[in-house]
Every structure is written in structure tokens, then in C-alpha cells.
Design an enzyme around this catalytic site. Structure first.
Site, PDB file in Angstrom:
ATOM      1  N   GLN A   6       0.936  -1.273   0.100  1.00 30.80           N
ATOM      2  CA  GLN A   6       0.080  -0.044  -0.101  1.00 30.80           C
ATOM      3  C   GLN A   6       1.042   1.043  -0.112  1.00 30.80           C
ATOM      4  OE1 GLN A   6      -3.077  -0.419   2.562  1.00 30.80           O
ATOM      5  NE2 GLN A   6      -3.861   1.424   2.597  1.00 30.80           N
ATOM      6  N   ARG A  36      -9.172  -8.540   3.312  1.00 31.15           N
ATOM      7  CA  ARG A  36      -8.064  -8.008   4.188  1.00 31.15           C
ATOM      8  C   ARG A  36      -8.251  -6.377   4.321  1.00 31.15           C
ATOM      9  NH1 ARG A  36      -2.797  -5.945   3.418  1.00 31.15           N
ATOM     10  NH2 ARG A  36      -1.047  -7.054   4.714  1.00 31.15           N
ATOM     11  N   HIS A  94      -0.098  -3.674  10.940  1.00 28.80           N
ATOM     12  CA  HIS A  94       1.058  -4.480  11.734  1.00 28.80           C
ATOM     13  C   HIS A  94       1.283  -4.165  13.075  1.00 28.80           C
ATOM     14  CE1 HIS A  94       1.688  -6.295   7.501  1.00 28.80           C
ATOM     15  NE2 HIS A  94       1.895  -4.724   7.107  1.00 28.80           N
ATOM     16  N   SER A 139       4.151  -6.572   2.727  1.00 22.39           N
ATOM     17  CA  SER A 139       2.801  -6.355   3.545  1.00 22.39           C
ATOM     18  C   SER A 139       1.810  -6.962   2.383  1.00 22.39           C
ATOM     19  CB  SER A 139       2.432  -5.038   3.840  1.00 22.39           C
ATOM     20  OG  SER A 139       1.363  -5.037   4.496  1.00 22.39           O
ATOM     21  N   LEU A 140       0.773  -6.165   1.916  1.00 24.69           N
ATOM     22  CA  LEU A 140      -0.094  -6.702   0.932  1.00 24.69           C
ATOM     23  C   LEU A 140       0.636  -7.441  -0.315  1.00 24.69           C
ATOM     24  CD1 LEU A 140      -2.571  -6.377  -0.966  1.00 24.69           C
ATOM     25  CD2 LEU A 140      -1.660  -4.160  -1.814  1.00 24.69           C
TER      26      LEU A 140
END
Length: 308
Positions: free
Chosen positions: A10, A115, A200, A90-91
Site C-alpha cells: 500500500q 483484508r 502491523h 505487506s499486501l
């Protein structure tokens, strides 16, 4: 010479990304049309035309980046560019799992949609924020967070991006307190990030519960190549490990610096950022200038690679 595909997270989104993939490739058009069905909204229109503020909303940003990254990855594979290993920030780990054959595009996008919505909702239920801390060691940032955190107000190290760059995440008051203390502890710069929640961090627990329940119901295949996980910075091809890594990712730190180091130790000499933006290329150069760091975000760039 080994090549790693790395997939952005992101923050890399931009209006009109992937438009050339839709208009000029069969793979692109097929996946974009499928994406509209899965999303239940005209995600194509949001990606291609914005407005930017709408594309920046977590519920649209994450699916948008996943869609574009996976299409690029599939086209690269079709053109004979086979990575030896993959990872995603991450993503981006969902994009990595898809290109490694563990998730289908449909399953991956459905998970990313859930998500994104869950993370956005968790940000409303448990308001939080994130901030980049530049110029402190990982250990010093962890120590600072431990000193400030309490049961009522938590702040944790969330992204270990590269030497001297750590992102912290947590309750607004605790993050602001850390931002105030960091310069006295050696930080050259602190910057609050424009995010919709404390990603996170333990504040993502409601999102983790929703996503874990969904991950338990879907089929995950053995990966065709090593997938380096955010949570462990270690490679795996095992379906159950991949599932567990995707669950734990939401409230655990992203060990990106360590991931790149471990890929290099496994023989990777080229890191190819597959998806919009240049964030990961910048991080790779800060981690190790000797690594060949390149990026692919357009069809034109893929065609140029064929002539090199």
C-alpha cells in the site's frame, strides 16, 4: 544469477496505473474484467480514473495494487521471465503467493478485498496511526517502543524497511509520544504517515480474526518457488506455512530488510519490483547497492526487456 520478483504494498498506487495492460494485453483485460466481478464495484474505473482520494481508501488501494501487480507478474511469466524466488511487502505478499501458484487470482483478490475491508474497519474500531523513524537502529526503535507502550496505549515497530528506516504503529497518543522522543534518541527525521489505521500492530487483531477465518476455508497450493514471508523473512513453499504467514502478517512486523538480505544469501543478484511505483527499488538500494534493482510497471518496460 538468480532473480527475485518483489511486489509492492500500500502506498504505491497511482491513478491510471495498469491502463496499458487493460487496453493492450489479453491477460490484462481478462483479469481486470474478472476483478470487477469479484469486487462488486467498478474497480477498473477507480484505478483508471480516480479520483485519487478514492483510490487512496484502503478498501480500494489494496485490491488495485494487487490486480496490477499480478497482471504484470503473469505477463512476465508468459514472456519467459521466471523468478527463482518471490516476496512482497505487506499486501505484496498476496501478489507473491499468486505468482508462485499458491493462490489463484480469484482467491487472492477475494482475500485482499476482505483484508482491506477488515483493516479499514479495524482502523475505525481501534483508531491508530503510523510514523516513519529515520536514522535510528532497529534495536533502539524497539527499545523506545517498549518503554512507551502500556496495556492502555501501545506502539510497536511495524516495518523494518532498510537500515535506518523503521515504521512504528499503534495508538495515536503512543505513536505521537514516540515521535516526540525519537529525535533525542538519534532520529534524523520523524514523519507521520497518511494511513487509516495502525497496521502491523496489535490494534489489527479484529482484522486478523476475520481474515484467519477466511484463510482457513480456502485452498492454498504448494508454491512452485520459495516465497519469503514478511513475518519470518524465511522462504517456504508449504501451503500450511503460507497460510499461517498470511494470518500472522496483519499484527506482526514486516521484516523487509532481513528478507532482502536472505534472498541475497540464497543467490539473488537481481531484485525486480513487479507493480506500480519504485518504493522497493529505493529500499533495495539502501539495503545493498550491489544488488541489481529494477522495476516493471508498464507493458512497454516488459517489451524493452525482450530486446536487452
Amino acid at each position: 544469477m538468480a532473480t527475485a520478483f518483489v511486489f509492492p504494498g500500500q502506498g504505491s498506487q497511482k491513478v491510471s496505473m495498469g491502463h496499458d495492460l487493460y487496453t493492450s494485453s489479453i491477460v490484462g483485460k481478462k483479469h481486470f474484467d474478472l476483478a470487477n466481478e469479484i469486487m462488486g464495484v467498478d474497480i477498473q474505473d477507480i484505478i483508471f480514473n480516480g479520483p485519487e482520494e478514492k483510490l487512496k481508501e484502503t478498501q480500494y488501494t489494496q485490491p488495485a495494487i494487487y490486480i496490477v501487480s499480478v497482471i504484470l507478474g503473469h505477463i512476465l511469466l508468459e514472456e519467459g521471465h521466471q523468478p527463482d524466488m518471490v516476496a512482497g511487502h505487506s499486501l505484496g505478499e498476496y501478489s507473491a503467493c499468486t505468482i508462485a501458484g499458491s493462490l489463484t487470482f480469484e482467491t487472492g483478490l477475494s482475500l485482499v478485498k476482505l483484508r482491506a475491508e477488515s483493516m479499514q474497519d479495524a482502523g475505525i474500531t481501534n483508531p491508530g496511526t503510523m510514523a516513519a523513524i529515520i536514522g535510528m537502529t532497529d534495536e533502539d526503535v524497539i527499545s523506545m517502543c517498549n518503554t512507551i507502550s502500556s496495556d492502555e496505549s501501545v506502539v510497536v515497530a511495524a516495518n523494518f524497511n532498510c537500515p535506518g528506516q523503521v515504521v512504528i504503529s499503534g495508538d495515536i497518543n503512543a505513536v505521537h509520544e514516540a515521535m516526540g522522543k525519537a529525535p533525542d534518541l538519534g532520529a534524523r527525521m520523524v514523519k507521520e504517515l497518511n494511513v487509516s489505521g495502525a497496521f502491523h500492530s496489535p490494534l489489527m487483531d479484529p482484522a486478523k480474526k476475520r481474515l484467519s477465518a477466511a484463510l482457513d476455508t480456502i485452498e492454498i497450493n504448494t508454491a512452485t518457488m520459495p516465497v519469503y514471508a514478511n513475518v519470518t523473512a524465511q522462504p517456504t513453499t508449504e501451503a500450511d506455512e503460507l497460510r499461517s504467514n498470511l494470518k500472522n502478517q496483519l499484527d506482526c512486523p514486516v521484516k523487509w530488510h532481513e528478507t532482502i538480505d536472505n534472498m541475497k544469501s540464497a543467490g539473488a543478484t537481481e531484485m525486480m519490483e513487479v507493480g506500480p511505483g519504485r518504493v522497493l527499488q529505493g529500499l533495495t538500494r539502501r539495503i545493498d547497492k550491489k544488488l541489481n534493482s529494477i522495476g516493471v510497471e508498464t507493458l512497454e518496460q516488459i517489451k524493452e526487456m525482450a530486446h536487452v
